[in-house]
Write an enzyme that holds these catalytic residues in place. Structure first.
Site, short mmCIF file in Angstrom:
data_model
loop_
_atom_site.label_atom_id
_atom_site.label_comp_id
_atom_site.label_asym_id
_atom_site.label_seq_id
_atom_site.Cartn_x
_atom_site.Cartn_y
_atom_site.Cartn_z
N ASP A 118 -14.62 -8.00 7.20
CA ASP A 118 -14.95 -9.19 6.44
C ASP A 118 -15.91 -10.03 7.29
OD1 ASP A 118 -14.99 -11.14 4.55
OD2 ASP A 118 -12.87 -11.69 4.72
N ASP A 292 -7.98 -5.44 -1.16
CA ASP A 292 -7.36 -5.70 0.14
C ASP A 292 -6.46 -6.91 0.02
OD1 ASP A 292 -8.39 -8.27 1.89
OD2 ASP A 292 -9.79 -7.72 0.30
N CYS A 330 11.17 7.30 -3.54
CA CYS A 330 10.12 7.22 -2.53
C CYS A 330 10.32 8.28 -1.45
CB CYS A 330 10.10 5.82 -1.90
SG CYS A 330 8.86 5.63 -0.59
N CYS A 332 8.79 8.20 1.56
CA CYS A 332 8.37 7.72 2.88
C CYS A 332 9.48 7.92 3.91
CB CYS A 332 7.93 6.26 2.82
SG CYS A 332 9.26 5.05 2.90
N CYS A 335 12.55 5.49 3.56
CA CYS A 335 13.49 5.78 2.46
C CYS A 335 14.25 7.08 2.70
CB CYS A 335 12.73 5.84 1.13
SG CYS A 335 12.16 4.21 0.58
N HIS A 360 7.13 1.03 4.70
CA HIS A 360 7.46 1.39 3.32
C HIS A 360 6.49 0.74 2.33
CE1 HIS A 360 9.59 1.85 -0.49
NE2 HIS A 360 9.38 0.56 -0.66
#
Length: 431
Positions: A118, A292, A330, A332, A335, A360
């Site tokens: 940015d 973002d 999930c 991930c 999880c 997560h």
């Protein structure tokens, strides 16, 4: 131009799935970019290398720039394609000169994929009490040592050239969308004047892609003037700025719809500061490609997890003996490995709780990006949108009045997506 945007992979009305080829990575859109910040530890090997290369004390190096609570290896593991960094913070510490000296930000933080920086313009809003805005640029009072720091369009680009991100952003004059009157018009025209200074200062156009930012507040005439002015400059990509600053959702989606309709088909479109999953789905339906926000990691620090039904507050007492994972669907690491009860115990006492939730939540955002991309390519985008909304309607009281908000229904109508199964009786929720 250092990018290639192939808008041929899939479409549904305004929504599109594309391949964005950048110098360091080939990205699939729509995509979400986590935001990097300062003051976070990096790995010990990097610390030792930096110490031997620079002589800077370890205490000064140990807190540098990355995603809160996650390593670059973890970000790669969950499928992150682009990380966003802020020029203002990077220049304050550790400095663009040091980053350049050590081979650029990719090498400095050991990140092989794409980066976007940015311009520092957002600090005009978030640090307005420390900033003075003139035609020359923005004078900031440094939060580190209190000294004034002038950020001009030229200096912003020069800093970003030294940092070396794949995508760099033009310095724009940012004002909150809740502000009305002549200041909005002044900022829009100044943004157009500054883009020419940014283009002239850009020394690495074959290695870095300069994006312009559409300003104009909630005024459709000013937005149109800004879009046309930026498109005339034939930039590699375009961002829609000045949103997510407190405006009502009905105004929000209308600005996105107006800008995406007017921006070129063969260039990426980036809606800045958008991180709520619902907003991303709506904006993707309207033809946006990139997003973002700090939301996924910031909400994690407050003990909140993102789930298909909305959000799950792990600090609530009901979580204390809940042996289920955060989200049973999930895949991930969090999880698969930990219960809600365990994370509840951590988030009330230990920083590791927010780190696990950050992991997560960012995994959730990366999966949402992949699902948007694949559903468009596989010609099942309307079904995906309906299923996404139905989970929220029947989930954790994400929509307090029980129905999809009216602004979402109106936006989907413009996007050409039938969600009547979710909008049996329209609500007028604006958040």
């Amino acid at each position: 131009m250092a990018l290639r945007f192939e808008n041929v992979l899939g479409r549904f009305n305004r929504a599109r799935a594309a391949q964005l080829t950048l110098p360091h990575f080939v990205c699939q859109t729509p995509l979400f970019m986590p935001v990097g910040t300062q003051a976070l530890p990096i790995n010990l090997l990097s610390l030792g290398c930096l110490y031997h290369c620079t002589g800077i004390p370890l205490a000064a190096i140990a807190f540098t720039w990355t995603i809160k609570g996650l390593t670059t290896n973890q970000l790669e593991e969950i499928g992150c394609q682009i990380i966003l960094g802020n020029t203002y913070h990077l220049e304050l510490r550790p400095s663009s000169e040091l980053i350049d000296e050590l081979g650029g930000l990719h090498k400095f933080m050991n990140w092989p994929r794409a980066l976007l920086t940015d311009s520092g313009g957002f600090q005009m809003v978030s640090l307005l009490h420390l900033a003075d805005i003139t035609e020359e640029g923005v004078t900031f009072q440094s939060p580190v040592d209190g000294k004034p720091m002038l950020l001009t369009p030229e200096e912003s680009i020069q800093i970003q050239n030294r940092i070396g991100a794949d995508i760099i952003m033009a310095l724009d004059d940012v004002v909150k969308t809740t502000i009305t009157g002549p200041r909005i018009e002044e900022a829009m025209y100044r943004t157009l004047r500054w883009i020419d200074r940014c283009i002239a200062a850009h020394s690495r156009p074959k290695e870095q892609n300069l994006f312009g930012i559409v300003q104009g507040g909630l005024d459709p005439v000013l937005r149109d003037i800004c879009v046309r002015g930026l498109v005339d400059r034939n930039l590699p990509g375009y961002a829609i700025g000045g949103l997510s600053g407190g405006e009502d959702k009905n105004s929000f989606w209308r600005v996105v719809a107006q800008c995406t309709a007017a921006l070129p088909e063969d260039k990426p479109r980036y809606v800045m500061g958008v991180g709520y999953p619902l907003d991303i789905v709506v904006c993707s339906a309207l033809g946006a490609d990139m997003y973002d926000c700090v939301y996924p990691t910031r909400t994690a620090r407050f003990g909140t997890a993102l789930v298909p039904e909305g959000v799950l507050k792990l600090k609530h007492k009901a979580m204390a003996d809940d042996t289920r994972p955060i989200d049973p669907t999930c895949m991930c690491m969090v999880c698969k490995s930990y219960t809600r009860a365990y994370i509840h115990c951590l988030v009330t006492k230990d920083a590791m709780g927010s780190q696990l939730l950050s992991y997560h939540n960012l995994y959730y955002m990366m999966k949402l990006s992949r699902d948007l991309h694949s559903s468009i390519i596989q010609e099942r985008f309307p079904k995906f949108v309906c299923e996404f909304l139905q989970q929220m309607v029947h989930g954790l009281k994400c929509f307090p009045k029980g129905d999809v908000p009216e602004w979402v229904c109106n936006a989907m109508e413009v996007a050409g997506i039938d969600i009547s199964c979710c909008c049996s009786s329209l609500s007028s929720i604006e958040d």
